[in-house]
Design an enzyme around this catalytic site. Structure first.
Site, short mmCIF file in Angstrom:
data_model
loop_
_atom_site.label_atom_id
_atom_site.label_comp_id
_atom_site.label_asym_id
_atom_site.label_seq_id
_atom_site.Cartn_x
_atom_site.Cartn_y
_atom_site.Cartn_z
N GLU A 1 0.82 -1.23 0.00
CA GLU A 1 0.00 0.00 0.00
C GLU A 1 0.84 1.26 0.00
O GLU A 1 0.57 2.19 -0.75
CB GLU A 1 -0.92 0.03 1.23
CG GLU A 1 -2.22 -0.70 1.07
CD GLU A 1 -2.04 -2.18 1.21
OE1 GLU A 1 -0.94 -2.60 1.60
OE2 GLU A 1 -2.98 -2.93 0.93
N HIS B 1 -11.02 -4.68 10.39
CA HIS B 1 -11.55 -4.46 9.04
C HIS B 1 -12.81 -3.62 9.06
O HIS B 1 -13.54 -3.61 8.08
CB HIS B 1 -11.88 -5.80 8.38
CG HIS B 1 -10.68 -6.54 7.88
ND1 HIS B 1 -9.80 -7.15 8.72
CD2 HIS B 1 -10.22 -6.74 6.63
CE1 HIS B 1 -8.84 -7.72 8.01
NE2 HIS B 1 -9.07 -7.48 6.75
#
Lengths: 432, 367
Positions: free
Chosen positions: B90, B159
């Protein structure tokens, strides 16, 4: 072989510890042939035969005296590495970097400059050696030690000095500062304060160059990007992520490690499991090269090859330049941890003195010509200080400017203009 | 028009209310239905075909057709150069996107969920958001960071976080939160065309939901303005602001409230930064009561900012204390029943609205 990186050109011989012989030359190149899938040459410069390193100084690598001279004498071919014009250009750039940084130190202690200032004294050969080979459209991405990179790339000394003083005539109108030198015109992309931050940015710039050529079909787009960063950054995750992606997508980038052995007060040897950074290139599929970063001519030779590779579309290269910073990490750093003997060792390998010696001994320039250059640079730097001094500080209205390129936030309409400027623009919501 | 229909229905008997519920969400044949997933896909498709500088980059966007199938079909259409599968990096690929944006390309960087954007947050904030300012306008960054945000179903604490408040507190970013398919299409197109960095927060649970779309929405130059909220339901008694999935909850709550004679105005914020303070304040000046609803953590959340803004600008118009409803102040639990009560539910909004209208005893909304 087409590539100039042929083994025959430079010899790489293992060194015994603390050797004093002067015969073999030291710029050993470790490389992997671009065509082979499996990389990493085994011909390495052995820093020491054992894996233990002396903490306070590098041993057995290079001699104190400039090796260019010795190399010259040991090679049978009489060809010089540079022409007179190139030599003078390089000399001028080295001296500009040095004089500018010295002036920065003076101005800082007089209170004209403030905040974080990181000076580049001693490392000029890397900047000059690489950047002077670039075109205007090539990009340079740097770290907080970016004044000299900006100067080498062509940003006027006046603009850099004003930016450091925080004046509105600076290259970023005083909004960036020492650590954030941006220039759209000269393609200098910062200036990043976080180490490792510039590496993905540089990879992105290289990505754009390749995208323009392949997707947008601008066939002659062969712009190269140079990413400069230090030894401390080579332990950072982003460095490895970008080595991977640059090699994976064969991007036109050169990763230049300015290994000056120290990350503030953390010695490279204390921080890194394997201190030989150039070895990390082949692990990702690109050549890894180690070069003496105190010698501008050697750096230039390596740079020519690496930049040429990138321009031809052969992919990235990792170049580790062994260099040293004569001053502390920043002007606020008392620099107590470094061994004075180590500092003296590298001070004796000053790149400016080395090039001067080379030019004079090879009759490329006379003392007088070099003195003229030095005088000219002094004037340039003094003029930059005067200009910065006399420039106005930014107006208060500048505070809120440039947060957004499109401040009203309504976006761009189909005609390409800002929607907020469209008088027929109403609520804009579709009714369901 | 919907408001008119509803007022007519008010006088009718309870069972008749039921058809109104379905009218809100789907017409029988009048307008086309489109899922949010298709809306996003079509927006990406149209923007990529209109401008060759737009490209998509992220994990699984290509051959996998998108982790949530948002980029379905794009790889076949545009090729691997423009729909780039990346390694799991990322920080690296967000930075590559910013570097490409410096040079005039228009990257759309997808994070599989915005929780993973924390690995790249240095690039979103420090290189994307701040660059235009630091370089005094030389380097604008026309990049879009998009992906699902907020809680899904049973995915656990790491998450499920909502990042609207974090990104919206940073100057230099624009933060958008679409709800319906119309929002998704219009805002994504606006975001891609925008010359500034945009954080586009979608919601995984909304991807499969269908909404009616008019022909105007389906037009390829349809765009919604960034920074303007939409009044989803006009009302008189209390203002309920919400964004993303909570808009659906607020609308359902409004229907329930209507049975008790409370006419709620529901504002779909659409844009968290810049926040449409004028619409919110105008609404509160009309209704005199405010409830803010969000899914994220309560402290320093979007609701806190809205309440502060209303208290600062429309204090004299308030008839009741402002109230914010947010997710529970805990990391998201896994057990289904606990997860259900860790996010605002329709009942919580109804109770809060009644409190604002002084219709019930003000007990804390217990779990």
């Amino acid at each position: 072989m087409a590539s100039a990186f042929s083994a025959a050109k430079f010899s790489a011989q293992p060194f015994p510890l603390n050797h004093t012989s002067t015969t073999s030359h030291d710029s050993s190149i470790v490389f992997a042939k671009p065509t082979s899938l499996f990389l990493g040459s085994t011909r390495k410069l052995r820093l020491t035969s054992s894996s233990k390193f002396n903490l306070s100084r590098r041993s057995g690598t290079v001699d104190a005296v400039s090796d260019v001279v010795k190399q010259k004498k040991s090679k049978s071919s009489p060809s010089l590495l540079i022409t007179k014009e190139e030599g003078l250009e390089l000399y001028e750039d080295l001296v500009l970097g040095r004089a500018f940084e010295d002036m920065c130190a003076q101005m800082y202690y007089r209170g004209k400059m403030f905040g974080f200032v990181h000076l580049y004294n001693g490392q000029e050969a890397v900047s000059t050696g690489f950047i002077k080979l670039l075109k205007q459209q090539d990009s340079v991405v740097s770290t907080y030690r970016d004044h000299v990179h900006a100067l080498s790339k062509g940003v006027p000394a006046r603009a850099v000095m004003s930016e450091l003083f925080g004046k509105t005539t600076g290259c970023c109108r005083g909004q960036g500062g020492s650590m954030h030198m941006f220039s759209r015109e000269h393609n200098v992309l910062g200036g990043f304060a976080f180490i490792g931050e510039g590496i993905p940015i540089a990879t992105g710039a290289a990505f754009t160059s390749k995208y323009k050529r392949e997707v947008l079909k601008e066939a002659d787009c062969d712009h190269v990007t140079l990413a400069f960063f230090g030894d401390g950054t080579c332990n950072n995750g982003q460095f490895f992520e970008c080595l991977n992606m640059a090699a994976l997508w064969k991007l036109p980038i050169v990763f230049v490690v300015e290994n000056n052995l120290w990350a503030i007060g953390m010695s490279h040897l204390r921080a890194t499991s394997d201190p030989q950074i150039y070895k990390k290139g082949p692990a990702f599929g690109m050549p890894g090269i180690h070069v003496d970063g105190m010698d501008v001519l050697k750096v230039r030779e390596v740079a020519k090859e690496a930049i040429g590779r990138a321009r031809r579309g052969e992919g990235p290269t990792l170049v580790e330049c062994e260099t040293y910073r004569f001053r502390g990490h920043s002007l606020a750093d008392p620099d107590e941890l470094r061994d004075p003997a180590e500092k003296a060792h590298y001070a004796a390998r000053d790149p400016i003195t080395a090039l001067k010696k080379y030019l004079i001994e090879n009759s490329l320039a006379s003392e007088a010509e070099l003195k003229t250059i030095e005088k000219k640079i002094d004037e340039v730097v003094e003029d930059a200080v005067e200009f910065a001094d006399e420039s106005p500080v930014p107006a208060r209205s500048q505070l809120l400017e440039n947060v957004f390129a499109d401040p009203k936030g309504f976006g761009i309409g189909p005609d390409g203009r800002y929607r907020c400027e469209d008088p027929k623009f109403t609520e804009g919501t579709a009714h369901v | 028009m919907l408001g008119v229909v509803r007022q007519k229905m008010l006088g009718q008997s309870l069972p008749k209310i039921r058809p109104v519920v379905s009218v809100l969400r789907s017409y029988s044949s009048a307008a086309k239905q489109m899922t949010v997933r298709d809306a996003l896909n079509s927006a990406l498709d149209e923007e990529m075909s209109a401008d060759p500088k737009v490209f998509l980059m992220g994990e699984e966007v290509g051959e996998y057709q998108g982790a949530y199938k948002i980029s379905k079909g794009l790889l076949e259409k545009y090729g691997p150069e423009r729909v780039r599968d990346t390694p799991i990096t990322e920080a690296g690929f967000a930075g590559i996107g910013v570097g490409a944006a410096y040079y005039g390309l228009k990257p759309v960087v997808e994070f599989m969920t915005f929780n993973f954007s924390m690995q790249a947050i240095d690039h979103i904030i420090n290189s994307a958001a701040k660059s235009n300012y630091m370089s005094a306008g030389q380097m604008s960054v026309p990049i879009v960071f998009r992906g699902p945000n907020g809680a899904a179903a049973g995915v656990g604490a790491q998450h499920s976080q909502c990042y609207a408040a974090w990104y919206a507190s940073c100057p230099g970013l624009k933060v958008l939160t679409p709800y319906s398919s119309e929002d998704a299409r219009g805002l994504l197109k606006a975001a891609i065309r925008d010359p500034d960095p945009v954080v586009f927060l979608e919601n995984e649970l909304l991807y499969g939901e269908s909404f009616p779309v008019s022909d105007e929405v389906l037009d390829s130059s349809f765009c919604l303005p960034i920074g303007k909220a939409k009044i989803e339901r006009v009302g008189r008694d209390v203002t309920i602001t919400a964004f993303s999935r909570m808009v659906g909850h607020a609308l359902k709550a409004a229907e329930i409230l209507e049975k008790d004679g409370i006419d709620a105005e529901v504002i779909n914020l659409r844009s968290i930064r810049p926040l449409d303070r004028s619409t919110i304040n105008a609404s509160v000046r009309k209704t005199n009561r405010l409830i803010t609803v969000e899914e994220g953590f309560p402290q320093h959340g979007v609701g806190a900012e809205i309440c502060a803004s209303v208290v600062e600008e429309s204090f004299a118009y308030l008839d009741a204390p402002v109230e914010r409803i947010a997710g529970a102040d805990i990391p998201m639990p896994y057990a289904a029943n606990l997860e259900r009560i860790a996010v605002p539910q329709v009942e919580d909004i109804v109770r809060a609205a009644k409190r604002a209208c002084y219709r019930s005893v003000p007990l804390a909304a217990a779990a």
